[in-house]
Scaffold this motif. Structure first.
Motif, short mmCIF file in Angstrom:
data_model
loop_
_atom_site.label_atom_id
_atom_site.label_comp_id
_atom_site.label_asym_id
_atom_site.label_seq_id
_atom_site.Cartn_x
_atom_site.Cartn_y
_atom_site.Cartn_z
N UNK A 42 0.84 -1.20 0.00
CA UNK A 42 0.00 0.00 0.00
C UNK A 42 0.88 1.25 0.00
N UNK A 43 0.34 2.34 -0.50
CA UNK A 43 1.10 3.60 -0.43
C UNK A 43 1.20 4.07 1.02
N UNK A 44 2.19 4.91 1.33
CA UNK A 44 2.32 5.41 2.71
C UNK A 44 1.06 6.19 3.13
N UNK A 45 0.75 6.17 4.40
CA UNK A 45 -0.45 6.88 4.86
C UNK A 45 -0.34 8.38 4.63
N UNK A 46 -1.46 9.00 4.39
CA UNK A 46 -1.48 10.44 4.14
C UNK A 46 -2.10 11.16 5.31
N UNK A 47 -1.82 12.44 5.42
CA UNK A 47 -2.43 13.27 6.44
C UNK A 47 -1.70 13.27 7.77
N UNK A 48 -0.51 12.72 7.83
CA UNK A 48 0.26 12.74 9.07
C UNK A 48 1.08 14.02 9.14
N UNK A 49 0.99 14.73 10.25
CA UNK A 49 1.70 16.01 10.37
C UNK A 49 3.02 15.86 11.11
N UNK A 50 3.07 15.01 12.12
CA UNK A 50 4.26 14.90 12.95
C UNK A 50 5.16 13.75 12.51
N UNK A 83 -2.74 -5.32 16.59
CA UNK A 83 -3.70 -4.29 16.98
C UNK A 83 -3.18 -2.91 16.62
N UNK A 84 -1.86 -2.72 16.73
CA UNK A 84 -1.26 -1.43 16.38
C UNK A 84 -1.49 -1.09 14.91
N UNK A 85 -1.47 -2.09 14.06
CA UNK A 85 -1.63 -1.82 12.64
C UNK A 85 -3.09 -1.58 12.24
N UNK A 86 -4.00 -1.72 13.20
CA UNK A 86 -5.40 -1.46 12.90
C UNK A 86 -5.79 -0.01 13.16
N UNK A 87 -4.80 0.82 13.43
CA UNK A 87 -5.06 2.24 13.65
C UNK A 87 -5.63 2.89 12.39
N UNK A 88 -6.41 3.95 12.54
CA UNK A 88 -7.07 4.55 11.38
C UNK A 88 -6.11 5.17 10.37
#
Length: 135
Positions: free
Chosen positions: A31-39, A88-93
């Motif tokens: 999958x592509x890297x997650x978007x919308x992360x600021x920090x 469980x950690x990888x189930x974060x939104x």
């Protein structure tokens, strides 16, 4: 009775944990890297999730599956609790991708079942040792 079915449960559920974690790691990697992360850096977060799933969810549980089933039940409980936590950690939104939630949930439930079963085996062993000392 639990000590008789535990080796089979360990092998079956341990393989389910490892295979489901491997599927989750592959789906996260593709999958592509997650978007919308600021920090956090999205690529670093993705890489850390895949590496932690690979080690704590696949390699270490596979190593536990091939060992003697009744030895070191507390260590096995800790390993499968870590595998459940990693899934469980990888189930974060911010991280979860399509179909990965199904495989991570299957790995998490199987790992939690093995954690509880390992603790029951440990408590049975302790109870038998105390009974042997008393009489």
């Amino acid at each position: 009775m639990m000590t008789r079915i535990f080796p089979w449960a360990l092998r079956l559920l341990g393989c389910i944990v490892a295979v489901s974690s491997a599927i989750s790691a592959n789906l996260l990697w593709l999958a592509p890297p997650p978007e919308g992360l600021k920090v956090l850096d999205p690529q670093t977060l993705k890489t850390m999730a895949v590496v932690s799933l690979g080690t704590l969810g696949v390699l270490i549980p596979l190593a536990v599956v091939v060992t003697n089933a009744v030895r070191y039940p507390l260590l096995k409980a800790a390993i499968f609790a870590l595998a459940a936590f990693t899934n469980a950690m990888t189930l974060g939104p911010d991280i979860v991708v399509e179909f990965q939630d199904i495989s991570s949930t299957a790995a998490e439930v199987s790992a939690l079942l093995l954690t509880v079963a390992s603790l029951v085996i440990y408590m049975d062993r302790v109870q038998n040792q105390v009974a042997a000392r008393r009489g």
